[in-house]
Design a protein around this motif. Sequence first.
Motif, PDB file in Angstrom:
ATOM      1  N   LEU A 112      45.763  51.354  38.045  1.00 54.47           N
ATOM      2  CA  LEU A 112      44.526  50.728  38.516  1.00 54.47           C
ATOM      3  C   LEU A 112      43.407  50.924  37.494  1.00 54.47           C
ATOM      4  N   ALA A 113      43.266  52.122  36.962  1.00 57.94           N
ATOM      5  CA  ALA A 113      42.223  52.356  35.964  1.00 57.94           C
ATOM      6  C   ALA A 113      42.436  51.464  34.734  1.00 57.94           C
ATOM      7  N   ASP A 114      43.668  51.338  34.293  1.00 57.96           N
ATOM      8  CA  ASP A 114      43.963  50.463  33.154  1.00 57.96           C
ATOM      9  C   ASP A 114      43.552  49.025  33.437  1.00 57.96           C
ATOM     10  N   GLN A 115      43.850  48.550  34.640  1.00 56.94           N
ATOM     11  CA  GLN A 115      43.533  47.162  34.991  1.00 56.94           C
ATOM     12  C   GLN A 115      42.027  46.965  35.155  1.00 56.94           C
ATOM     13  N   VAL A 116      41.347  47.956  35.711  1.00 60.72           N
ATOM     14  CA  VAL A 116      39.881  47.886  35.831  1.00 60.72           C
ATOM     15  C   VAL A 116      39.271  47.780  34.434  1.00 60.72           C
ATOM     16  N   LEU A 117      39.728  48.606  33.516  1.00 63.22           N
ATOM     17  CA  LEU A 117      39.194  48.572  32.149  1.00 63.22           C
ATOM     18  C   LEU A 117      39.546  47.269  31.437  1.00 63.22           C
ATOM     19  N   ARG A 118      40.684  46.731  31.742  1.00 59.99           N
ATOM     20  CA  ARG A 118      41.090  45.439  31.158  1.00 59.99           C
ATOM     21  C   ARG A 118      40.208  44.309  31.694  1.00 59.99           C
ATOM     22  N   LEU A 119      39.904  44.363  32.989  1.00 61.36           N
ATOM     23  CA  LEU A 119      39.123  43.304  33.632  1.00 61.36           C
ATOM     24  C   LEU A 119      37.625  43.391  33.366  1.00 61.36           C
ATOM     25  N   ASP A 120      37.125  44.596  33.177  1.00 59.49           N
ATOM     26  CA  ASP A 120      35.684  44.807  33.097  1.00 59.49           C
ATOM     27  C   ASP A 120      34.974  43.881  32.107  1.00 59.49           C
ATOM     28  N   PRO A 121      35.457  43.695  30.886  1.00 56.23           N
ATOM     29  CA  PRO A 121      34.742  42.792  29.973  1.00 56.23           C
ATOM     30  C   PRO A 121      34.764  41.324  30.421  1.00 56.23           C
ATOM     31  N   MET A 122      35.782  40.936  31.189  1.00 58.43           N
ATOM     32  CA  MET A 122      35.924  39.537  31.632  1.00 58.43           C
ATOM     33  C   MET A 122      35.161  39.247  32.924  1.00 58.43           C
ATOM     34  N   ASN A 123      35.289  40.182  33.870  1.00 57.28           N
ATOM     35  CA  ASN A 123      34.704  39.968  35.189  1.00 57.28           C
ATOM     36  C   ASN A 123      34.386  41.330  35.815  1.00 57.28           C
ATOM     37  N   PRO A 124      33.224  41.871  35.499  1.00 59.68           N
ATOM     38  CA  PRO A 124      32.892  43.213  35.982  1.00 59.68           C
ATOM     39  C   PRO A 124      32.802  43.318  37.508  1.00 59.68           C
ATOM     40  N   GLN A 125      32.427  42.243  38.180  1.00 60.16           N
ATOM     41  CA  GLN A 125      32.342  42.290  39.642  1.00 60.16           C
ATOM     42  C   GLN A 125      33.729  42.462  40.263  1.00 60.16           C
ATOM     43  N   VAL A 126      34.707  41.753  39.768  1.00 58.42           N
ATOM     44  CA  VAL A 126      36.076  41.882  40.267  1.00 58.42           C
ATOM     45  C   VAL A 126      36.611  43.270  39.922  1.00 58.42           C
ATOM     46  N   ALA A 127      36.353  43.722  38.714  1.00 55.16           N
ATOM     47  CA  ALA A 127      36.813  45.054  38.302  1.00 55.16           C
ATOM     48  C   ALA A 127      36.226  46.123  39.217  1.00 55.16           C
TER      49      ALA A 127
END
Length: 177
Positions: A112-127
């Motif tokens: 989950l942490a890996d995916q949050v960090l992957r998503l954060d630059p693209m869509n911080p609200q979803v992350a």
Amino acid sequence: LELCLTQYRNAQGMTDEIAALQFLSNAASPEGEKALADFYERWKGEALVVDKWFSVQAMSNRADTLTRVTALLGHPAFEIRNPNKVYALIGGFANGNPVRFHDAGGAGYRFLADQVLRLDPMNPQVAARLMGPFSRLRRYDAARQGLMKAELQRIVATPGLSPDVYEVASKSLEAAG
């Protein structure tokens, strides 16, 4: 298994079909794999139904669920920039599969942490929204709390982290004490 296969084959609606598919996804059997493949082939043109297919697999109680979820990140129907796909697969695992997400080894937390960090630059609200399971870490034993804290600290220490994700991570750490 036979009863589930019969229900899957004879389902008169999506509710019955998904219920049977959920049970079949829990079975480590060729029949379960065939049903999952069949379901995808029949419904691959319907994005919302494919989201159900992702969720069914993310919530499976099989020991190899995290491996399967990780593999599905590379499936042609999965798009990391599509919030519905993210919530179906990653959110389905983190929120809908407490046994596999909270595995004592901490692999679910790392995922989950890996995916949050992957998503954060693209869509911080979803992350940030995906981090809900971390905010409830006080409900778990000390070992799991420690593993979750480590992932939250890793997230907070990431350079360039969005304010959205930083806020959720730091508040979760504060609440943990």
